[in-house]
Design a protein around this motif. Structure first.
Motif, short mmCIF file in Angstrom:
data_model
loop_
_atom_site.label_atom_id
_atom_site.label_comp_id
_atom_site.label_asym_id
_atom_site.label_seq_id
_atom_site.Cartn_x
_atom_site.Cartn_y
_atom_site.Cartn_z
N GLU A 124 1.08 -1.19 -0.43
CA GLU A 124 0.10 -0.31 0.05
C GLU A 124 0.71 0.74 0.35
N TRP A 125 0.56 1.89 -0.68
CA TRP A 125 1.32 3.30 -1.09
C TRP A 125 1.05 4.39 0.52
N THR A 126 2.46 4.96 1.09
CA THR A 126 2.34 5.31 2.18
C THR A 126 2.42 6.62 2.36
N LYS A 127 1.29 7.92 2.63
CA LYS A 127 1.06 9.08 2.25
C LYS A 127 2.59 10.19 3.10
N GLY A 128 3.14 11.29 3.04
CA GLY A 128 4.03 11.55 4.04
C GLY A 128 4.55 12.43 3.22
N THR A 129 6.06 12.31 3.31
CA THR A 129 7.89 13.00 2.88
C THR A 129 8.27 12.46 3.27
N ASP A 130 9.11 12.26 2.00
CA ASP A 130 10.92 11.48 1.97
C ASP A 130 11.34 11.54 3.11
N LEU A 131 12.38 10.50 3.66
CA LEU A 131 13.03 10.77 4.99
C LEU A 131 14.28 11.50 4.30
N ILE A 132 14.60 11.20 2.99
CA ILE A 132 15.79 12.13 2.74
C ILE A 132 15.25 13.50 2.44
N ASP A 133 14.32 14.13 2.49
CA ASP A 133 13.79 15.58 2.26
C ASP A 133 13.75 15.77 2.99
N LEU A 134 13.05 15.31 4.31
CA LEU A 134 12.63 15.37 6.34
C LEU A 134 13.87 15.55 6.66
N VAL A 135 15.42 15.21 6.07
CA VAL A 135 16.40 16.15 7.17
C VAL A 135 17.12 16.77 5.45
N ALA A 136 16.98 17.36 4.96
CA ALA A 136 17.74 17.76 3.61
C ALA A 136 17.98 19.31 4.33
N GLU A 137 17.56 20.41 4.98
CA GLU A 137 17.99 21.48 5.28
C GLU A 137 18.37 21.50 6.65
N HIS A 138 18.15 20.96 7.74
CA HIS A 138 18.74 20.24 8.88
C HIS A 138 18.24 19.42 9.73
N PRO A 139 18.38 18.84 10.60
CA PRO A 139 18.23 18.40 11.42
C PRO A 139 17.00 17.82 12.06
N VAL A 140 16.77 17.01 12.97
CA VAL A 140 15.04 16.97 13.50
C VAL A 140 15.36 17.68 15.09
N ALA A 141 14.43 17.79 15.41
CA ALA A 141 14.90 18.54 16.88
C ALA A 141 15.35 16.51 17.90
N PRO A 142 15.44 16.83 18.72
CA PRO A 142 15.75 15.70 19.41
C PRO A 142 14.71 14.86 20.40
N LEU A 143 13.82 15.46 20.53
CA LEU A 143 12.85 14.59 20.83
C LEU A 143 11.78 14.82 20.12
N PRO A 144 11.74 15.35 19.33
CA PRO A 144 10.27 14.29 18.01
C PRO A 144 11.27 13.14 17.29
N ALA A 145 12.43 13.35 16.80
CA ALA A 145 12.94 11.94 16.40
C ALA A 145 12.87 10.92 16.94
N ALA A 146 13.41 11.11 18.22
CA ALA A 146 12.47 10.01 19.53
C ALA A 146 11.96 9.62 19.44
N ARG A 147 10.27 10.43 19.18
CA ARG A 147 8.57 10.49 18.81
C ARG A 147 8.64 9.54 17.87
N MET A 148 9.39 10.24 16.74
CA MET A 148 9.11 9.20 15.54
C MET A 148 9.97 7.51 15.81
N VAL A 149 10.91 7.72 15.70
CA VAL A 149 11.37 6.20 15.60
C VAL A 149 10.95 5.53 16.62
N GLU A 150 10.00 5.94 17.95
CA GLU A 150 9.13 4.91 18.52
C GLU A 150 8.15 3.68 18.01
N LYS A 151 7.51 4.67 16.56
CA LYS A 151 6.47 3.61 16.40
C LYS A 151 7.35 2.54 15.37
N LEU A 152 8.38 3.28 14.97
CA LEU A 152 9.41 2.10 14.56
C LEU A 152 10.20 1.08 15.05
N ALA A 153 10.15 1.47 16.41
CA ALA A 153 10.84 0.64 17.27
C ALA A 153 10.22 -0.68 16.98
#
Length: 529
Positions: A124-153
């Motif tokens: 199924e197609w996943t709507k959203g943003t390419d991960l490379i585009d997400l960090v292209a301009e600057h890294p993600v703030a620490p707290l959002p980064a931790a929360r984003m990875v939790e679902k994957l973990a």
């Protein structure tokens, strides 16, 4: 809008490779059922081309993992079949962190030999943003980064309980969903991928979000590779981005590297560590926000707001008068007690010279010109004069150096200058096994005792010796232990040790105000005579 930008950047970034030259937007694959719309990446390790496509039968967008290769190459065909088998097993797996597998096509079973493909994984197609585009301009703030990875973990943890390997160790296989979590959008694990590879991938994704760099081999050219120190260890995210908390920085490195007992090897362990690190960062941000708003927090969690004092002159005069009366009364009482004591001793007729009731000792005092003997170790061997190290540095096999610029303060001869560990929200070994200092000498010394000047009661240390200046913790030997208590603590070895490298290894930090941190003012190394 974000999705359109991702598609455009994906096409520009990846392009069409020679071995998949027939794959281009508008082409159809899968016996004419799927029309290719936009390419989102290539996993070169498996010849996997990642596309968004349109299902002509069900009229919906899907994600395609196209395995490109030569059907005449028996080894390539075998590896492709292995990947397809693993993808078919994942079709039974249901979790929000993984796109649902809809179909698996193989050569002769949904794929024509003229298409130049060895297999297709349809999801199924996943709507959203390419991960490379997400960090292209600057890294993600620490707290959002931790929360984003939790679902994957969470997805990895559940999949591993069923024996499934997800294969998320490539950043272009992942996308950020519209609700801000990460998702494996292009499943299709490599034929030789293991459960450990999934765990390392979680650490690599966290590292990517925090730094904008990819820490595993085989990453896309669009993302810079993570740097390594001269000793080969991965440079910690905190060294690249100082705002990254110590816990998250150490977590990423320990998950990626195979650090023996210091590494994190299971998805359950990294999930627990992620949750604790995220909660600690949330508390830190709350305290900072309260401080900025003029709100103070007591240690027991009580919150109160500060108020400007009321300028009441009459009240201030009364207060000053009351304080003056109390001071005068106190002075008078002390004077009266003093007079009583003097009178008591002056009028005591039985008082006389002090009598020495101590028993005579059999040990004669040394002659006036003879120096007292040097102190001895528990084995009875005399201890010599201190030996100054040639140098000292922070020893941290987990990759994160604590306050490295101040390590030399522990051998500068000034106990008031000190080296301090980072401040942690959890006690060792929750985030890492420990941290310490390694002293090196110009040659081998016969070490008998280490004296530690430190104002960190409760700190537990081990004295270790090593055979090289950059050892692994497992290769060092413990020769003494102590818990710091008081201004100085002596750690006397049971047997003197000949060595050139001495490690003062902290296994437990001092605890104060809900935080964990220790400091060392001066280290003195004494050899046996």
């Amino acid at each position: 809008m974000n999705e359109k930008r991702s598609e455009q950047s994906g096409n520009a970034r990846v392009g069409v490779r020679a071995k998949g030259g027939s794959l281009a937007p508008g082409s159809v694959v899968g016996d004419g059922r799927y029309r290719l719309l936009a390419q989102f990446g290539i996993d070169e390790r498996a010849g996997a081309h990642l596309w968004r496509a349109r299902d002509g039968q069900l009229r919906r967008d899907v994600a395609l993992t196209l395995l490109v290769g030569d059907s005449a190459d028996a080894e390539s065909a075998r590896l492709a079949r292995k990947t397809l088998e693993r993808a078919a097993h994942a079709a039974k797996f249901d979790h929000d962190g993984v796109a649902r597998v809809l179909d698996v096509l193989s050569l002769g079973n949904g794929i024509a030999s003229s298409e130049g493909l060895l297999g297709i994984v349809v999801t199924e197609w996943t709507k959203g943003t390419d991960l490379i585009d997400l960090v292209a301009e600057h890294p993600v703030a620490p707290l959002p980064a931790a929360r984003m990875v939790e679902k994957l973990a969470e997805a990895v943890e559940r999949a591993h309980h069923t024996g499934l390997v997800l294969g998320l160790d490539h950043p272009q296989r992942l996308r950020m969903t519209t609700d801000g979590t990460l998702r494996l959008a292009f499943p299709g694990p490599l034929p030789d991928a293991t459960l450990r590879d999934d765990v390392k991938a979680i650490g690599a994704v966290l590292y990517l979000l925090l730094t904008g760099r990819w820490a595993l081999p085989g990453g896309p050219a669009a993302i810079p590779a993570a740097p390594h120190a001269p000793n080969g260890r991965l440079v910690a995210p905190r060294s690249l981005q100082p705002q990254v908390p110590v816990e998250l920085s150490s977590l990423a490195v320990r998950t990626i590297e195979d650090g023996g007992h210091a590494g994190i090897r299971t998805s359950a362990a990294i999930l627990r560590a992620l949750e604790m690190a995220a909660e600690a960062e949330e508390r830190t941000q709350l305290i900072q926000a309260q401080a900025a708003a003029g709100v103070k927090t007591e240690d027991d969690g009580t919150i109160w707001t500060t108020k400007r004092p009321i300028k009441d002159k009459a009240r201030r005069r009364k207060l000053a008068l009351g304080v003056t009366v109390l001071v005068v009364a106190a002075v008078g009482i002390l004077a009266w007690l003093g007079m009583l004591a003097i009178s008591f001793f002056q009028n005591d007729p039985t008082s006389g010279p002090a009598i020495n009731v101590a028993a005579p000792t059999a040990t004669a005092a040394p002659p006036p010109n003879q120096a007292p003997p040097p102190p001895a170790s528990p084995t009875g061997q005399a201890i010599g004069a201190p030996v100054a190290p040639a140098g000292i540095s922070v020893f941290n096999p987990d990759g994160d150096g604590d306050n490295t610029s101040r390590a030399n303060k522990t051998i500068d001869g000034d106990p008031t200058s000190f080296w301090r560990t980072d401040q942690y929200n959890q006690q060792f070994p929750t985030i890492k096994k420990g941290v310490g200092l390694i002293a090196n000498f110009t040659g081998q010394i016969n070490l008998a005792k280490v004296t530690i000047a430190a104002d960190s009661p409760g700190t537990t240390v081990e004295i270790r010796v090593a055979d090289s200046p950059h050892p692994d913790l497992a290769s060092t030997r413990v020769v003494g232990t102590a818990t710091l208590n008081g201004a100085t603590t002596d750690v006397t070895l049971q047997q003197p040790q000949r060595t050139q490298y001495v490690i003062v290894w902290i296994t437990q930090l001092a605890h104060a105000a809900g935080k964990y941190q220790s400091q060392i003012g001066e280290l003195t190394f004494l050899p046996a005579q």
